[in-house]
Write a protein that holds these residues in place. Structure first.
Motif, PDB file in Angstrom:
ATOM      1  N   GLU A   1      21.194  66.887  39.855  1.00 50.90           N
ATOM      2  CA  GLU A   1      20.319  65.580  38.773  1.00 50.90           C
ATOM      3  C   GLU A   1      20.350  64.442  39.686  1.00 50.90           C
ATOM      4  OE1 GLU A   1      23.146  66.046  35.378  1.00 50.90           O
ATOM      5  OE2 GLU A   1      21.473  66.930  34.350  1.00 50.90           O
ATOM      6  N   THR A   2      21.376  64.097  40.572  1.00 49.62           N
ATOM      7  CA  THR A   2      21.468  62.993  41.130  1.00 49.62           C
ATOM      8  C   THR A   2      20.334  62.802  42.280  1.00 49.62           C
ATOM      9  OG1 THR A   2      23.817  62.849  40.969  1.00 49.62           O
ATOM     10  CG2 THR A   2      22.712  61.685  43.068  1.00 49.62           C
ATOM     11  N   HIS A   3      20.014  63.899  42.895  1.00 49.72           N
ATOM     12  CA  HIS A   3      19.014  63.837  43.769  1.00 49.72           C
ATOM     13  C   HIS A   3      17.494  64.145  43.326  1.00 49.72           C
ATOM     14  CE1 HIS A   3      21.770  63.467  47.094  1.00 49.72           C
ATOM     15  NE2 HIS A   3      22.427  64.664  46.887  1.00 49.72           N
ATOM     16  N   ALA A   4      17.342  64.824  42.271  1.00 54.79           N
ATOM     17  CA  ALA A   4      16.248  65.209  41.907  1.00 54.79           C
ATOM     18  C   ALA A   4      15.571  64.167  40.770  1.00 54.79           C
ATOM     19  CB  ALA A   4      16.153  66.462  41.019  1.00 54.79           C
ATOM     20  N   ALA A   5      16.430  63.245  40.242  1.00 52.21           N
ATOM     21  CA  ALA A   5      15.927  62.396  39.141  1.00 52.21           C
ATOM     22  C   ALA A   5      14.724  61.755  39.519  1.00 52.21           C
ATOM     23  CB  ALA A   5      17.256  61.386  38.779  1.00 52.21           C
ATOM     24  N   ALA A   6      14.480  61.040  40.598  1.00 52.52           N
ATOM     25  CA  ALA A   6      13.518  60.332  41.195  1.00 52.52           C
ATOM     26  C   ALA A   6      12.124  60.885  41.121  1.00 52.52           C
ATOM     27  CB  ALA A   6      13.742  59.805  42.671  1.00 52.52           C
ATOM     28  N   TYR A   7      12.237  62.345  41.145  1.00 52.74           N
ATOM     29  CA  TYR A   7      10.945  62.964  41.050  1.00 52.74           C
ATOM     30  C   TYR A   7      10.604  63.862  39.650  1.00 52.74           C
ATOM     31  CZ  TYR A   7      12.724  62.256  45.704  1.00 52.74           C
ATOM     32  OH  TYR A   7      13.408  61.785  46.955  1.00 52.74           O
ATOM     33  N   GLN A   8      11.068  63.214  38.789  1.00 61.96           N
ATOM     34  CA  GLN A   8      11.005  63.854  37.489  1.00 61.96           C
ATOM     35  C   GLN A   8      10.397  62.766  36.384  1.00 61.96           C
ATOM     36  OE1 GLN A   8      15.271  64.633  36.553  1.00 61.96           O
ATOM     37  NE2 GLN A   8      14.984  66.811  37.424  1.00 61.96           N
ATOM     38  N   PHE A   9      10.076  63.333  35.414  1.00 62.58           N
ATOM     39  CA  PHE A   9       9.159  62.578  34.384  1.00 62.58           C
ATOM     40  C   PHE A   9       9.591  63.059  33.080  1.00 62.58           C
ATOM     41  CE2 PHE A   9       5.885  60.310  31.819  1.00 62.58           C
ATOM     42  CZ  PHE A   9       5.391  59.270  32.489  1.00 62.58           C
ATOM     43  N   HIS A  10      10.173  62.418  32.151  1.00 57.79           N
ATOM     44  CA  HIS A  10      10.790  62.939  30.956  1.00 57.79           C
ATOM     45  C   HIS A  10      10.077  62.550  29.511  1.00 57.79           C
ATOM     46  CE1 HIS A  10      13.923  64.921  33.084  1.00 57.79           C
ATOM     47  NE2 HIS A  10      14.004  63.560  33.482  1.00 57.79           N
ATOM     48  N   LEU A  11       9.430  63.163  28.729  1.00 60.07           N
ATOM     49  CA  LEU A  11       8.719  62.904  27.762  1.00 60.07           C
ATOM     50  C   LEU A  11       9.193  63.414  26.253  1.00 60.07           C
ATOM     51  CD1 LEU A  11       4.996  63.092  29.331  1.00 60.07           C
ATOM     52  CD2 LEU A  11       6.077  61.066  28.365  1.00 60.07           C
ATOM     53  N   ASN A  12       9.146  62.579  25.177  1.00 62.63           N
ATOM     54  CA  ASN A  12       9.506  63.384  24.152  1.00 62.63           C
ATOM     55  C   ASN A  12       8.285  63.427  23.257  1.00 62.63           C
ATOM     56  OD1 ASN A  12       8.311  60.785  23.009  1.00 62.63           O
ATOM     57  ND2 ASN A  12      10.350  59.932  22.310  1.00 62.63           N
ATOM     58  N   ILE A  13       8.100  64.142  22.252  1.00 68.24           N
ATOM     59  CA  ILE A  13       6.661  64.641  21.615  1.00 68.24           C
ATOM     60  C   ILE A  13       5.978  63.586  21.332  1.00 68.24           C
ATOM     61  CG2 ILE A  13       7.766  64.338  19.254  1.00 68.24           C
ATOM     62  CD1 ILE A  13       6.139  66.914  18.872  1.00 68.24           C
ATOM     63  N   ALA A  14       6.256  62.281  21.084  1.00 67.25           N
ATOM     64  CA  ALA A  14       5.464  61.391  20.912  1.00 67.25           C
ATOM     65  C   ALA A  14       4.597  60.992  22.176  1.00 67.25           C
ATOM     66  CB  ALA A  14       6.222  60.263  20.217  1.00 67.25           C
ATOM     67  N   GLY A  15       5.505  60.743  23.299  1.00 69.19           N
ATOM     68  CA  GLY A  15       5.004  60.426  24.667  1.00 69.19           C
ATOM     69  C   GLY A  15       4.175  61.467  24.920  1.00 69.19           C
ATOM     70  N   MET A  16       4.323  62.658  24.836  1.00 69.19           N
ATOM     71  CA  MET A  16       3.431  63.556  25.517  1.00 69.19           C
ATOM     72  C   MET A  16       2.091  63.789  24.723  1.00 69.19           C
ATOM     73  SD  MET A  16       2.839  65.958  27.536  1.00 69.19           S
ATOM     74  CE  MET A  16       4.011  66.448  28.601  1.00 69.19           C
ATOM     75  N   ALA A  17       2.119  63.364  23.220  1.00 66.64           N
ATOM     76  CA  ALA A  17       1.052  63.335  22.839  1.00 66.64           C
ATOM     77  C   ALA A  17       0.061  62.203  22.962  1.00 66.64           C
ATOM     78  CB  ALA A  17       1.532  63.290  21.062  1.00 66.64           C
ATOM     79  N   LEU A  18       0.730  61.030  23.460  1.00 65.39           N
ATOM     80  CA  LEU A  18      -0.187  60.016  24.023  1.00 65.39           C
ATOM     81  C   LEU A  18      -0.618  60.299  25.176  1.00 65.39           C
ATOM     82  CD1 LEU A  18       0.865  56.086  24.090  1.00 65.39           C
ATOM     83  CD2 LEU A  18       0.032  57.213  26.226  1.00 65.39           C
ATOM     84  N   CYS A  19       0.078  61.038  26.160  1.00 61.93           N
ATOM     85  CA  CYS A  19      -0.530  61.345  27.619  1.00 61.93           C
ATOM     86  C   CYS A  19      -1.482  62.575  27.336  1.00 61.93           C
ATOM     87  CB  CYS A  19       0.455  61.757  28.330  1.00 61.93           C
ATOM     88  SG  CYS A  19       1.692  60.650  28.869  1.00 61.93           S
ATOM     89  N   ARG A  20      -1.406  63.281  26.291  1.00 61.19           N
ATOM     90  CA  ARG A  20      -2.285  64.469  26.113  1.00 61.19           C
ATOM     91  C   ARG A  20      -3.661  64.059  25.570  1.00 61.19           C
ATOM     92  NH1 ARG A  20       1.431  67.785  23.578  1.00 61.19           N
ATOM     93  NH2 ARG A  20       0.683  66.930  21.624  1.00 61.19           N
ATOM     94  N   ASP A  21      -3.451  62.915  24.693  1.00 59.53           N
ATOM     95  CA  ASP A  21      -4.810  62.415  24.067  1.00 59.53           C
ATOM     96  C   ASP A  21      -5.429  61.667  25.010  1.00 59.53           C
ATOM     97  OD1 ASP A  21      -6.432  61.577  21.341  1.00 59.53           O
ATOM     98  OD2 ASP A  21      -5.822  59.568  22.336  1.00 59.53           O
TER      99      ASP A  21
END
Length: 206
Positions: free
Chosen positions: A69-89
């Protein structure tokens, strides 16, 4: 790390948490990560996978999950359902994605985490191979990313070519539409992250 969800303080046993990522296909949050991680994150991810398969409590110091988690955090992107809906739209409006029906994933042949951990490595490897193939599926002759990769936790893999095609479609969309979308901080961050992943083999969705 770009995080648009709030996480609880509870942590599962490393092995349970890793296996649950394979099983949680209807959850309302999305964890995305570069497919090809740089060092030391790549080694940390491999070490966590190996340690998790052993079935015992992690005895390494630092713990494999914490190290990953320490080393991979900079290469991750986390979304909740509302955030993903915005990106998907936004992707749909700019032609970056296309509609399709995914082929079913292979049935999991493991009864539970104990069965997974006690199985011969060749049996786990065989399942991992067919799951990876299913997670990377696309529809021939279609351009961009199939939208179904953004509607569930899969796990899915979005390849570099899919992303390149999607970004080309975005650049070809009307300037007024791009300006409207880029006025949203989340969309701007999402677009930037997509561009980063092209040179990293794409990304995973879980």
């Amino acid at each position: 790390m770009i995080d648009h969800i709030r996480r609880g303080p509870a942590r599962r046993h490393d092995a349970e948490r890793w296996l649950l990522r394979r099983q949680r296909r209807g959850l309302m949050s999305y964890d995305l990560e570069w497919a090809d991680l740089p060092e030391p994150a790549s080694t940390a991810r491999s070490r966590l996978e190996t340690c998790s398969d052993l079935g015992d409590l992690c005895v390494h110091s630092p713990a494999c999950l914490s190290e990953y988690e320490t080393h991979a955090a900079a290469y991750q992107f986390h979304l909740n359902i509302a955030g993903m809906a915005l990106c998907r739209d936004g992707m749909r409006r700019t032609g970056m994605t296309y509609q399709a029906t995914p082929r079913p994933f292979p049935a999991c042949p493991f009864e539970d985490i104990d069965d997974w951990q006690s199985a011969d490595q060749s049996r786990r490897d065989a399942y991992n191979e067919v799951e990876r193939a299913a997670s990377a599926q696309v529809v021939p002759q279609m351009v961009g990313i199939p939208e179904f990769k953004f509607t569930s936790n899969g796990p899915w893999r979005v390849g570099a070519r899919e992303i390149e095609e999607a970004l080309d479609r975005y650049e070809a969309s009307p300037p007024q539409l791009r300006a409207e979308l880029e006025g949203d901080d989340l969309w701007a961050a999402w677009l930037d992250w997509l561009r980063q992943t092209v040179s990293r083999g794409g990304f995973t969705v879980s």
